[in-house]
Motif scaffolding. Sequence first.
Motif, PDB file in Angstrom:
ATOM      1  N   PRO A 131       0.851  -1.202   0.000  1.00 49.68           N
ATOM      2  CA  PRO A 131       0.000   0.000   0.000  1.00 49.68           C
ATOM      3  C   PRO A 131       0.885   1.250   0.000  1.00 49.68           C
ATOM      4  O   PRO A 131       2.073   1.192   0.357  1.00 49.68           O
ATOM      5  N   PRO A 132       0.338   2.384  -0.406  1.00 47.98           N
ATOM      6  CA  PRO A 132       1.156   3.600  -0.508  1.00 47.98           C
ATOM      7  C   PRO A 132       1.840   3.986   0.807  1.00 47.98           C
ATOM      8  O   PRO A 132       1.261   3.856   1.886  1.00 47.98           O
ATOM      9  N   PHE A 133       3.064   4.468   0.676  1.00 49.57           N
ATOM     10  CA  PHE A 133       3.797   5.044   1.802  1.00 49.57           C
ATOM     11  C   PHE A 133       3.255   6.441   2.038  1.00 49.57           C
ATOM     12  O   PHE A 133       3.085   7.227   1.099  1.00 49.57           O
ATOM     13  N   ASP A 134       2.993   6.770   3.294  1.00 50.61           N
ATOM     14  CA  ASP A 134       2.434   8.075   3.640  1.00 50.61           C
ATOM     15  C   ASP A 134       3.393   8.796   4.581  1.00 50.61           C
ATOM     16  O   ASP A 134       3.592   8.378   5.723  1.00 50.61           O
ATOM     17  N   VAL A 135       3.986   9.871   4.106  1.00 44.58           N
ATOM     18  CA  VAL A 135       4.909  10.654   4.921  1.00 44.58           C
ATOM     19  C   VAL A 135       4.233  11.122   6.212  1.00 44.58           C
ATOM     20  O   VAL A 135       4.870  11.205   7.271  1.00 44.58           O
ATOM     21  N   ALA A 136       2.939  11.403   6.129  1.00 42.54           N
ATOM     22  CA  ALA A 136       2.227  11.910   7.314  1.00 42.54           C
ATOM     23  C   ALA A 136       2.262  10.926   8.474  1.00 42.54           C
ATOM     24  O   ALA A 136       2.203  11.338   9.639  1.00 42.54           O
ATOM     25  N   ASP A 137       2.361   9.646   8.165  1.00 40.67           N
ATOM     26  CA  ASP A 137       2.428   8.651   9.229  1.00 40.67           C
ATOM     27  C   ASP A 137       3.728   8.739  10.027  1.00 40.67           C
ATOM     28  O   ASP A 137       3.812   8.232  11.151  1.00 40.67           O
ATOM     29  N   HIS A 138       4.732   9.379   9.439  1.00 40.48           N
ATOM     30  CA  HIS A 138       6.057   9.422  10.054  1.00 40.48           C
ATOM     31  C   HIS A 138       6.484  10.838  10.454  1.00 40.48           C
ATOM     32  O   HIS A 138       7.272  10.999  11.385  1.00 40.48           O
ATOM     33  N   ALA A 139       5.968  11.839   9.739  1.00 44.89           N
ATOM     34  CA  ALA A 139       6.439  13.206   9.980  1.00 44.89           C
ATOM     35  C   ALA A 139       5.309  14.184  10.246  1.00 44.89           C
ATOM     36  O   ALA A 139       5.544  15.393  10.296  1.00 44.89           O
ATOM     37  N   GLY A 140       4.085  13.684  10.397  1.00 44.99           N
ATOM     38  CA  GLY A 140       2.980  14.563  10.726  1.00 44.99           C
ATOM     39  C   GLY A 140       2.259  15.122   9.512  1.00 44.99           C
ATOM     40  O   GLY A 140       2.658  14.899   8.377  1.00 44.99           O
ATOM     41  N   PRO A 141       1.183  15.901   9.757  1.00 42.76           N
ATOM     42  CA  PRO A 141       0.287  16.348   8.687  1.00 42.76           C
ATOM     43  C   PRO A 141       0.661  17.672   8.024  1.00 42.76           C
ATOM     44  O   PRO A 141      -0.144  18.219   7.274  1.00 42.76           O
ATOM     45  N   SER A 142       1.854  18.183   8.280  1.00 40.84           N
ATOM     46  CA  SER A 142       2.180  19.524   7.758  1.00 40.84           C
ATOM     47  C   SER A 142       3.487  19.560   6.982  1.00 40.84           C
ATOM     48  O   SER A 142       4.186  20.576   6.965  1.00 40.84           O
TER      49      SER A 142
END
Length: 244
Positions: A131-142
Motif C-alpha cells: 500500500p502507498p507510503f504516507d509521509v504523514a504517518d512518520h512526519a505529521g500532517p504539515s
Amino acid sequence: MTAPAEVEATKLIAEGSRILYEQRVLDAFGHLSCRSPVRSDSFFISRSLAPALVTAEDVVELDFDCAIVSGAPDTRLFLERFIHAEIYRRRPDVQAIVHSHATAVLPFTLVKTARLRPVCHVCGFLEGVPPPFDVADHAGPSTDLLIRNATLGRQLADHLGDANVVLMRAHGYTAVGGSVQQAVYRAVYTIKNCEIDLSSRVLGEPTYLTAGEAAACEATTAEQVRRTWDLWAQEASSGGFRTQ
C-alpha cells in the motif's frame, strides 16, 4: 583516475534520463540513479536538473550519507536524493532507481481501496507492491510530502521491502531494478499498467494476474528488457525534445 565502468555509468544516467522524459515518466521533476559499478556503497545521480537536460557531465557520485564522492563540492543536489541512498543501503540487489511523479499512477496513491496490481503480461514485476507510503504517518500532517532526510528515506526503503515499486501518497512512485535498463523498464510499464487498469474499469472489475502468472511473466519479460531500451534510446536520440 575514473574507471571505464564509472564513465559508462554516467552515460547511462544521461541516456536513461532522456528516455524517461521521452516516455513521459519524468517531466521537469524526478530522477534516475545507479549504484557505482566500482564501489557498492556509493551511487551516481544527476545534479539537480530537469531530466531531459542531463548530460554525463552533470552526473555526480554520492555516498549513502548523500555526501559528494566525486563532483564539485558546491553541486546543487536533488532534495530527495535520500530515496536513492537508503534504498541502496537496504537492498544490495538494487542497482538502479527511478523516482517519478507520473500522473497516471497518482490515483493509486490516493484511494486506499485501489491497490496497484499487475493486469497484463509485461507487468508481472508489480506483484507484491505494498500500500502507498504516507509521509504523514512518520512526519505529521504539515510536510511537503518530500523525502528530505535520511530518516524518511529509511522508512520509505523499509516500506518498499522486497518489492520492485513503492507508491507514495499524493506524490508519485519509485521503481527499482537490477540494472538501469530494468529500472527504466519498470518505471515505464508501471504507468502503462495503471492506464490499462483505470481504462478497464469502464467495462467492469479487472481480472488481475495471479501470483503464479506474475512470476512467470516477469521471468519472460526480464529477458526482453534490452529490446525496449534499444528502441527507446533510438527514439530519444533521433527526434530532439518531444513535441506532443
